[in-house]
Design a protein around this motif. Structure first.
Motif, mmCIF file in Angstrom:
data_model
loop_
_atom_site.group_PDB
_atom_site.id
_atom_site.type_symbol
_atom_site.label_atom_id
_atom_site.label_comp_id
_atom_site.label_asym_id
_atom_site.label_seq_id
_atom_site.Cartn_x
_atom_site.Cartn_y
_atom_site.Cartn_z
ATOM 1 N N LEU A 47 0.834 -1.195 0.000
ATOM 2 C CA LEU A 47 0.000 0.000 0.000
ATOM 3 C C LEU A 47 0.869 1.245 0.000
ATOM 4 O O LEU A 47 1.870 1.317 0.708
ATOM 5 C CB LEU A 47 -0.909 0.030 1.230
ATOM 6 N N ALA A 48 0.465 2.219 -0.794
ATOM 7 C CA ALA A 48 1.130 3.520 -0.820
ATOM 8 C C ALA A 48 0.346 4.472 0.076
ATOM 9 O O ALA A 48 -0.878 4.528 -0.005
ATOM 10 C CB ALA A 48 1.165 4.055 -2.245
ATOM 11 N N TYR A 49 1.061 5.192 0.930
ATOM 12 C CA TYR A 49 0.451 6.211 1.785
ATOM 13 C C TYR A 49 0.765 7.567 1.180
ATOM 14 O O TYR A 49 1.930 7.948 1.070
ATOM 15 C CB TYR A 49 1.012 6.121 3.210
ATOM 16 N N ILE A 50 -0.277 8.288 0.792
ATOM 17 C CA ILE A 50 -0.124 9.590 0.134
ATOM 18 C C ILE A 50 -0.760 10.655 1.005
ATOM 19 O O ILE A 50 -1.894 10.488 1.466
ATOM 20 C CB ILE A 50 -0.791 9.579 -1.262
ATOM 21 N N ARG A 51 -0.030 11.744 1.228
ATOM 22 C CA ARG A 51 -0.569 12.878 1.987
ATOM 23 C C ARG A 51 -1.080 13.909 0.998
ATOM 24 O O ARG A 51 -0.329 14.497 0.234
ATOM 25 C CB ARG A 51 0.493 13.494 2.887
ATOM 26 N N GLY A 52 -2.385 14.125 1.018
ATOM 27 C CA GLY A 52 -3.018 15.092 0.120
ATOM 28 C C GLY A 52 -2.807 16.518 0.595
ATOM 29 O O GLY A 52 -2.209 16.767 1.651
ATOM 30 N N THR A 53 -3.311 17.471 -0.172
ATOM 31 C CA THR A 53 -3.132 18.892 0.160
ATOM 32 C C THR A 53 -3.823 19.285 1.460
ATOM 33 O O THR A 53 -3.421 20.242 2.106
ATOM 34 C CB THR A 53 -3.663 19.787 -0.975
ATOM 35 N N SER A 54 -4.818 18.513 1.888
ATOM 36 C CA SER A 54 -5.516 18.794 3.146
ATOM 37 C C SER A 54 -4.677 18.390 4.355
ATOM 38 O O SER A 54 -5.003 18.747 5.481
ATOM 39 C CB SER A 54 -6.844 18.043 3.181
ATOM 40 N N GLY A 55 -3.618 17.608 4.121
ATOM 41 C CA GLY A 55 -2.796 17.111 5.212
ATOM 42 C C GLY A 55 -3.181 15.709 5.652
ATOM 43 O O GLY A 55 -2.472 15.072 6.414
#
Length: 72
Positions: A47-55
């Motif tokens: 699984l890839a953990y991605i931090r979006g612009t919302s944090g």
């Protein structure tokens, strides 16, 4: 087994990426090989953990991660 996960190196760590499944962009924070289970099966999954612009971070399959396109 003592751990249900392990960190995996990835060339795009800490880079801006796009989740092609949702179209959401963010920074790739980690790739983790996790032991997942449901009532019908148990298996390992990257699984890839991605931090979006919302944090907030979200997960997606590693196969869904690609470099984000540069904006003009």
């Amino acid at each position: 087994m003592t751990e249900g996960y392990e960190y995996v190196p990835h060339r795009l760590l800490r880079c801006r990426v796009c989740d092609i499944a949702s179209g959401v962009e963010g920074e790739l924070m980690a790739v983790i090989n996790e032991y997942v289970s449901s009532t019908s099966s148990e298996h390992w999954m990257e699984l890839a953990y991605i931090r979006g612009t919302s944090g907030r971070e979200f997960t997606t399959a590693v196969a869904n991660v690609e470099p984000a396109k540069a904006r003009s």
